[in-house]
Enzyme design. Structure first.
Site, mmCIF file in Angstrom:
data_model
loop_
_atom_site.group_PDB
_atom_site.id
_atom_site.type_symbol
_atom_site.label_atom_id
_atom_site.label_comp_id
_atom_site.label_asym_id
_atom_site.label_seq_id
_atom_site.Cartn_x
_atom_site.Cartn_y
_atom_site.Cartn_z
ATOM 1 N N GLY A 184 0.827 -1.201 0.000
ATOM 2 C CA GLY A 184 0.000 0.000 0.000
ATOM 3 C C GLY A 184 0.859 1.247 0.000
ATOM 4 O O GLY A 184 0.377 2.331 0.282
ATOM 5 N N THR A 237 2.995 -0.797 6.974
ATOM 6 C CA THR A 237 3.777 0.360 6.562
ATOM 7 C C THR A 237 3.016 1.286 5.642
ATOM 8 O O THR A 237 3.309 2.485 5.590
ATOM 9 C CB THR A 237 5.074 -0.101 5.876
ATOM 10 O OG1 THR A 237 4.736 -0.988 4.800
ATOM 11 C CG2 THR A 237 5.978 -0.834 6.847
ATOM 12 N N CYS A 238 2.056 0.765 4.891
ATOM 13 C CA CYS A 238 1.299 1.629 3.997
ATOM 14 C C CYS A 238 0.438 2.625 4.774
ATOM 15 O O CYS A 238 0.078 3.676 4.262
ATOM 16 C CB CYS A 238 0.426 0.799 3.056
ATOM 17 S SG CYS A 238 -0.715 -0.301 3.919
ATOM 18 N N MET A 239 0.103 2.266 6.019
ATOM 19 C CA MET A 239 -0.717 3.146 6.856
ATOM 20 C C MET A 239 0.075 3.715 8.023
ATOM 21 O O MET A 239 -0.493 4.373 8.889
ATOM 22 C CB MET A 239 -1.936 2.379 7.393
ATOM 23 C CG MET A 239 -2.900 1.926 6.315
ATOM 24 S SD MET A 239 -4.339 1.070 6.989
ATOM 25 C CE MET A 239 -3.603 -0.457 7.571
#
Length: 1030
Positions: free
Chosen positions: A714, A997-999
């Site tokens: 993401g 990690t995407c958030m």
């Protein structure tokens, strides 16, 4: 100017018709001038030879005469004065002292023995008769006082000089007591004590003579030579013989009717007070020195030297015990005693604060006692300073400084004297004196804030002193009278037009803010503690006006720096840093007041409102044609870097938004093997168009076993990919880049010898770096300055060469300054390249191998060599790298930054990882909140982590080991800690923390102890299991 091919010599004919007599006359004049210079030099040589010979003959004659007198002395009195030596030998009519003082040489062991025996006899005679005056003068001192004074002062200095000259041999006997009567050093120093008896009429002349011969320097070297095991308090409190000498000498200086000169360079302050722990070695001297009149003389002398910027401290011989730090420790220790005395004056307190301020400014930041809990933040602060090696003090010396400087009695006494004696209501009130006292005290406290453990000093000032009330009364009176007193000579680097509230606010605000942390609602709203609500309303107006002036009239250049971080010997209290600090603390205090006002309104919310010039400027600077935009393009250095970064990030965000929202199923998806990351990325991504590069790219990693790693990209996996591929591509082992002597990267001129498609790789790497900047991803790549200038399409010149080849630069400068005939050096317009053992010769000009470098064309040669190394050799690599880079980042976007700032844009600054900043900008979910016990344990663990482990954690959570350039406030999405595991069960707390990690999300189980949380978190961030833990 070029070689024509005709090697024959042609006769030169002067078509101007000038006579050769003009040249002959000029030549004769030059020859005459040379001859005159030669004769003058010969005359000087002859004169110097005569002086040397005269000096040598004089020394030789003196040595012969000394030997003769020594021989006569020994025949009369014996080799060790064993013949008849009675008390009359010390009288003016005797030749005993006259001969002995004439031939004595401290380096002669026999002479030293005779001196010790002479002093022993002197001591015995003095004790037997009780009258040392008649021992030297006979019956009438007044008639023989000139000779007597000369002999006693010569004898006194001979004693201390003999000990000094033989200090290495006598290092076990240097710190002895009078009870050790048979030791030679004790005998010599006891004799000095007899001669320095204050009752004797010659004492002033002896002290004056000793001062002129730098006695304190000799004593310093004696003390520092003494064996460590002999230092410290003596048995049964007996005074040391050397200490007794100092006790007699030190109080004499500066006391009426003494007229002894006291040179600050060799004074007690500069020579003895810079000895480590001098008061522990000489406790009796400490008692004597604590006398207010005596200590005021020496401390005022130090303060005067500071005001005149006179450097009087000795050269440091031990980096753990620098002189200024030892002086600070000893001064702070004695100041505790001096300030406690009721006769301590305001002038004395001002001098103490001035000296302490100056010394604190040169001191490296002292860590608190909770070393482990603050280690990470201290390391972070150290990274703020480039190329400055931290000075580490001896731990005991550090404790001496902090213990005395943070002593509550000392701070209470100092603030009481400075802020009360000169205030309104006292009999001796003087407005200028009050301003000087307030400024000096504030300056000292500000220096202490920057150097000493902040929490401890804030606690003492907030709860053990009346600092806030006194400073508030001063500021309130100045505001009501519309007159802020200037503070001349408080800080010599403050401009004369500096506002009078600058120094008081830099101390008042943080102390008041610290007090507010424990004030309850009743105290604040009803009891008016620490200030009444009416006073707070007026204070808000003062603070807002001061902050407006700092932000608008004199805008700050460092908005995110909370404290001074300079560790070199320059002043920490520069006006810029003080203004910056005032801006921070005023804003923090106003924010606190706003919070109190939101809880229960006591003033209008409009009282806090003011236009912010920075926000207005940013919006205007983005608009083309505006004046702000014109300044941005023509003189970007006039605008704070943070503002330019905001403009740059705004431009990036606008460019990213033009592609619309990201699609759930993007077509730019790539499988990348971790162990072939560069080859796979080049093969799959090098053909992407500009539009595709600007769009989202998603990556799936394949581990060493050929299995795709878990996790959906993401954005976090792509950040990890960017960090990994840049590390691999810019590694010097890969051959595309080389390192300078200071480990900065630049394109390898011989890259084509390693990679056939090296230019295509450079184009790809340029696009890759631009993609990282476009997405706001920081990569740790230190580029050489001369290469970064290529991104700005600038031409490098000779002055850029030291960063690439300092040795070649030195050689070229040698040629530039060469006074002889350069053609004798046999240089030609060619340069030798040596890449991977293959030596090639390249012409700098067509036909350069036949063109000799001469005085007329040497400058051309130097610039051609510089151009070849800085521009020509890497022109193809730089050109292709730039083309790739400009596919995403236009030139005008980076033209607002210089090369150093561009490096910061690429890699971020060293202070980007701020745990406090991360905490302030963190969100919580799943049952966690800022006050939850698990969250408190988590932040304590994060604080205890080393900088490296903090970076590992940041990479674990966000996919990148560096934080946003402008702080975690700009991290998108904001960092969040989510409770994982539901209820507190064994199964839940046995789980490892995971991340998305995407958030920027950390999934943290509710661990029961700090130790368990630290162990689990450390394992998770150190596992390096790719995204298998996600």
């Amino acid at each position: 100017m070029f070689f024509s091919g005709d090697h024959s010599t042609r006769k030169r004919v002067d078509l101007g018709g000038r006579s050769t007599k003009e040249g002959d006359a000029r030549k004769v004049l030059e020859q005459t001038k040379v001859e005159r210079s030669r004769r003058l030099l010969q005359k000087q040589h002859n004169s110097a030879s005569l002086k040397i010979q005269k000096f040598f003959r004089g020394r030789r004659s003196m040595a012969i005469e000394r030997s003769k007198v020594r021989r006569d002395f020994c025949e009369t009195y014996g080799d060790i004065c064993q013949n008849v030596v009675d008390r009359h030998c010390f009288e003016p009519g005797s030749s005993f002292l006259r001969q002995f003082l004439f031939f004595f040489k401290a380096q002669n062991s026999g002479d030293f023995v005779m001196l010790a025996e002479t002093c022993r006899l002197l001591r015995n005679f003095a004790h037997s008769t009780g009258d040392i005056l008649s021992l030297f003068s006979g019956l009438d001192y007044s008639s023989e006082h000139n000779m007597v004074d000369f002999r006693v002062k010569k004898l006194a200095f001979t004693c201390i000089e003999a000990i000094h000259q033989n200090r290495e041999r006598l290092r076990d006997q240097l710190l002895v007591t009078p009870e050790e009567a048979n030791i030679s050093t004790a005998i010599l120093m006891d004799a000095m004590s007899l001669l320095l008896d204050p009752k004797q009429p010659w004492v002033c002349k002896i002290v004056s003579h000793l001062q002129k011969r730098n006695i304190f320097e000799l004593v310093r070297e004696i003390v520092t030579t003494a064996k460590e095991d002999r230092r410290g308090p003596t048995i049964n409190g007996s005074i040391l013989s050397l200490e007794r000498v100092l006790v007699l000498v030190v109080p004499h200086v500066g006391r009426e009717p003494c007229c002894c000169s006291d040179d600050p360079r060799w004074s007690f302050s500069s020579m003895i007070l810079t000895v480590p722990f001098i008061w522990q070695l000489f406790p009796n001297l400490k008692v004597v020195f604590a006398n207010p009149s005596l200590s005021q003389h020496y401390i005022h002398q130090m303060a005067f030297c500071i005001q005149k910027d006179t450097h009087v401290l000795p050269i440091d011989t031990n980096t753990e015990f620098p002189g200024y730090a030892c002086l600070l420790g000893n001064t702070m220790e004695i100041a505790n005693v001096v300030l406690s005395k009721p006769e301590c004056s305001l002038d004395m307190a001002i001098d103490i604060a001035s000296v302490a301020t100056f010394l604190l400014e040169t001191l490296p930041a002292v860590k608190s006692s909770e070393r482990e809990s603050r280690q990470s933040s201290c390391e972070e602060d150290d990274m703020l300073i480039d190329d400055v090696q931290e000075l580490v003090l001896n731990r005991t010396l550090e404790q001496q400084i902090t213990t005395n400087a943070l002593d509550s009695r000392f701070l209470l006494q100092l603030t009481n004297v400075l802020f009360h004696q000169g205030s309104v209501g006292t009999q001796s009130y003087d407005e200028d004196k009050e301003a000087l006292a307030i400024g000096t005290g504030s300056s000292f406290l500000y220096a202490a804030f920057n150097t000493l453990p902040l929490e401890r000093i804030m606690t003492v000032l907030a709860y053990r002193t009346e600092l806030v009330a006194v400073l508030w009364n001063y500021m309130k009176r100045c505001h009501e009278n519309q007159k802020w007193s200037s503070m001349p000579s408080v800080l010599d680097y403050l401009p004369t037009d500096s506002p009078g509230w600058l120094l008081p606010l830099v101390v008042f605000c943080p102390v008041y803010k610290h007090m507010l942390t424990i004030v309850d609602n009743e105290e604040f709203y009803e009891r008016g503690k620490p200030l009444s609500l009416q006073d707070i309303r007026l204070l808000i107006i003062i603070l807002k006006q001061a902050l407006w002036q700092l932000l608008w009239v004199n805008p700050l250049t460092q908005h995110n720096s909370g404290k001074s971080v300079s560790n070199d010997l320059s002043k920490k209290n520069s006006v810029g840093l003080i203004q910056n600090r005032v801006g921070v603390v005023v804003a923090e205090l106003l924010s606190q007041f706003q919070d109190w006002n939101n809880r229960q309104q006591f003033t209008s919310s409009s009282d806090f409102q003011a236009d912010t010039v920075n926000e207005y400027f940013i919006t205007q600077a983005i608009t083309e044609g505006s004046r702000a935009n014109y300044i941005l393009m023509q003189a970007p250095f006039l605008i704070p870097f943070t503002s330019r970064v905001k403009i740059f990030t705004t431009q990036l965000a606008t460019a990213r938004q033009t592609h619309g929202p990201e699609e759930i199923f993007t077509r730019n998806r790539f499988r990348i093997r971790r162990d072939h990351i560069l080859d796979d990325a080049y093969n799959q991504m090098s053909a992407l168009s500009e539009d595709e590069l600007r769009g989202p790219i998603r990556v799936t990693f394949v581990n060493e076993l050929g299995v795709e790693e878990a996790g959906i990209d993401g954005g976090g996996i792509f950040k990890d990919f960017m960090e990994k591929i840049t590390r691999a591509a810019f590694d010097v082992q890969y051959g595309l880049f080389k390192e300078t002597a200071d480990h900065m990267l630049y394109p390898n001129p011989g890259s084509g010898m390693i990679h056939k498609q090296h230019l295509q790789f450079f184009h790809f790497l340029g696009s890759l770096l631009a993609k990282a900047m476009f997405e706001g991803i920081l990569v740790d790549i230190p580029f050489a300055t001369f290469f970064l200038s290529k991104l700005k399409q600038k031409y490098n010149y000779l002055n850029d060469l030291p960063s690439l080849d300092p040795e070649l630069y030195r050689h070229l400068i040698f040629l530039k300054r060469y006074k002889g005939d350069i053609s004798d050096l046999e240089l030609y317009f060619v340069i030798l390249n040596n890449e991977y053992g293959e030596r090639t010769e390249e012409e700098l000009l067509p036909g350069g191998k036949d063109m000799r470098v001469i005085n007329k064309n040497v400058i051309t040669f130097i610039h051609l060599v510089s151009n070849h190394r800085l521009n020509f050799q890497i022109r193809q690599q730089s050109s292709h790298f730039l083309r790739g880079f400009q596919r995403l980042i236009p030139r005008e976007w980076i033209d607002m930054f210089n090369e150093h700032e561009l490096q910061v844009l690429i890699s971020g600054s060293a202070d980007s990882l701020d745990i406090d900043d991360l905490r302030e900008n963190a969100n919580y979910s799943g049952g966690y909140n800022a006050g939850h016990y698990v969250i408190d344990m988590f932040w304590e663990v994060m604080k205890s982590f080393s900088t490296e482990n903090q970076k590992k954690f940041l990479k674990f959570v966000t996919g990148c080991s560096r934080g946003p350039l402008l702080g975690f406030k700009y991290l998108e999405p904001a960092f969040c800690i989510q409770r994982a595991g539901g209820s507190v069960s064994n199964e839940a707390v046995d789980r490892l923390p995971t991340s998305a990690t995407c958030m920027n999300l950390l999934k943290l189980p509710p661990y029961q102890s700090k130790e368990q949380l630290e162990t689990k978190l450390m394992y998770a961030i150190s596992a390096e299991a790719g995204f298998d833990l996600s």
